[in-house]
Write a protein that holds these residues in place. Structure first.
Motif: not given
Length: 404
Positions: A305-309, A341-348, A350-352
Motif C-alpha cells: 500500500e505505501e509503495l502504491l501511494r 522507478l528503480e523498483d521493478p514493482l513500482a514500474l509495473r 505506474v503502467i497499471d
C-alpha cells in the motif's frame, strides 16, 4: 356451572418473509454442509464475478446472454438453471421419487460453480426466482466472504479475490412480452411443420404457453409476482442492472453495453479507488485484460500500500502535468531519474495505474555512461551509469474542428 373461558387474544401471525428467511437458512445450511463434506473446505473456490440474470418472458435472455458475457469478458458458458434440472444428478433425484425443490436446485448450482472453467466469471440464467432463493443468495455471498478471509491466510491466498455479485434484469412490459411469446410460438410451430413435411431438421419444443394469449399473460404475471419482486429486493445489496429490452436488438445491446461498461468506482475496493480517482480518465483501452488488471491493483493495495501511494503521488506530481500539456496530440514522453522507478514493482504499478485510467503507457530504461574522472597517469576515463526512465503515454488526442 363453570364460567365461560374468554376467547384468547389472537397472536399476530409471523410475517411470511420471516418464515421464508428461516426456511432459506435451514435449506442453505444443509446444502453448504453437504457441499463441504463432498468436496472438502479447501476445494470450495468459486468464481470471482457472478452475473445473476433474470428476465421477463420474451425479454431475450437467450438472445443476449452471449452478448453480456462478451461485454464482461466472461468466456465460460452460462449456467442455465432449467438445464441443471436435466443433469444426471437431477434425473436421479426425480427417479427416486423426489421433487427438485429449492434445496436440490441450490445444491446442484453450487456444485456446478466449483468447476474451474467458471473461475474468472459466470452468468447464471434463472436464479434467483423466489424470495427463499434470494435469501440463499445472500447467505452464499457471506459464505464466500468468510472463505476469502480464510484463504488469504494460506499460501494460495493471493489468488483469492473479493466476490462480485451483479443482478441483471432484462425487462419488457406485459404487452410486449405477450406479443413476443406468441410470435415465438408461431415461429416454432411453423418450423416443426416444415420438419415433419420434409423430414429435414430437428423438432423444437412447442410450449403451450407460447400459443395461448391468456397463458402468456399468466406467465408474465407469475414473473412479476415472484421473480421480478425477488430480484428488485436485491437492488440495495448488490450492483443492480435494470436493462430495458423493449426495443430492437441493436438498441437492447446498446443498453446492455451502457449498463455493463467497466466502472472502477464499482469494481475496485474503496481504498484503491480513493488512491487513484484523481488521475484523469481517458477512453478505455485494454478491456480484455480488465479482470487481471483489477486483481493486480487490489493486490498492490493489500500487500504494498505505501509503495502504491508513493507511485500515485509521483504520477500526479510529475507525469500528469506533462500529459495534460500534450492533450492536443494524445502523446506525451517523460524522461525521469526518480529513485522510486528503480523498483521493478513500482514500474509495473505506474503502467497499471495508467491502464486503469484509460491510457496506454510504456516505460523504457536507457543507460547512459557519464564520465566522472580521468586517471592522469593512464588517461583512463572512469564512468558511472545513469539510468533514465522514458515513460511514454498515449491516449485519444483532442478533436478540434478547423475552419475551411
Amino acid at each position: 356451572m363453570s364460567e365461560p373461558v374468554p376467547n384468547p387474544v389472537p397472536r399476530p401471525a409471523a410475517a411470511p418473509v420471516d418464515l421464508e428467511i428461516k426456511d432459506a437458512q435451514l435449506i442453505f445450511s444443509a446444502v453448504w454442509d453437504d457441499l463441504q463434506e463432498r468436496n472438502g473446505r479447501d476445494a470450495l473456490r468459486f468464481p470471482r464475478e457472478f452475473i445473476w440474470l433474470g428476465g421477463a418472458p420474451g425479454a431475450g435472455k437467450g438472445t443476449n446472454t452471449t452478448f453480456i458475457a462478451k461485454a464482461r469478458d466472461i468466456t465460460a458458458p452460462p449456467i442455465v438453471i432449467s438445464n441443471l434440472l436435466t443433469t444426471p444428478q437431477a434425473v436421479a433425484i426425480k427417479n427416486a421419487g423426489q421433487m427438485v425443490g429449492d434445496r436440490e436446485v441450490i445444491g446442484l448450482l453450487l456444485q456446478e460453480l466449483l468447476d474451474p472453467k467458471y473461475r474468472d466469471g459466470v452468468i447464471v440464467d434463472g436464479f434467483p426466482r423466489t424470495k427463499v432463493q434470494v435469501e440463499c443468495l445472500k447467505l452464499f455471498y457471506h459464505k464466500m466472504l468468510e472463505l476469502r478471509a480464510e484463504q488469504r491466510a494460506t499460501a494460495q491466498g493471493r489468488a483469492s479475490r473479493k466476490p462480485m455479485f451483479r443482478i441483471a434484469l432484462l425487462f419488457v412490459p406485459e404487452d410486449v412480452s405477450v406479443q413476443r411469446q406468441l410470435q415465438r410460438g408461431l415461429k416454432i410451430k411453423e418450423h416443426n411443420r416444415l420438419v415433419r413435411e420434409t423430414g429435414t431438421g430437428v423438432l423444437l419444443e412447442e410450449r403451450v404457453t407460447d400459443l395461448d394469449r391468456d397463458l402468456c399473460r399468466k406467465r408474465y404475471k407469475a414473473f412479476k409476482d415472484s421473480t421480478f419482486d425477488a430480484l428488485q429486493s436485491l437492488r440495495k445489496i448488490f450492483h443492480f442492472h435494470f436493462i430495458d429490452a423493449e426495443g430492437d436488438l441493436p438498441e437492447v445491446q446498446r443498453n446492455i453495453l451502457r449498463e455493463f461498461t467497466y466502472q472502477s468506482s464499482l469494481e475496485l475496493s474503496p481504498e484503491v479507488y480513493d488512491l487513484i480517482q484523481n488521475i484523469p480518465i481517458a477512453t478505455q483501452l485494454g478491456l480484455h485484460a480488465r479482470q487481471e488488471l483489477v486483481s493486480r491493483l487490489e493486490q498492490y493495495e493489500e500487500e504494498n500500500e505505501e509503495l502504491l501511494r508513493r507511485v500515485v503521488q509521483f504520477i500526479e506530481a510529475k507525469i500528469v502535468p506533462i500529459v495534460r500539456a500534450h492533450a492536443m496530440s494524445g502523446h506525451a514522453q517523460i524522461n525521469s531519474e526518480e529513485a522510486i522507478l528503480e523498483d521493478p514493482l513500482a514500474l509495473r504499478m505506474v503502467i497499471d495505474v495508467f491502464w486503469e485510467r484509460g491510457f496506454h503507457a510504456t516505460v523504457d530504461i536507457h543507460r547512459i555512461e557519464v564520465p566522472e574522472r580521468i586517471d592522469p597517469a593512464t588517461w583512463e576515463i572512469s564512468c558511472r551509469t545513469k539510468k533514465v526512465y522514458r515513460i511514454e503515454v498515449r491516449y485519444p488526442p483532442s478533436d478540434i474542428r478547423r475552419g475551411h
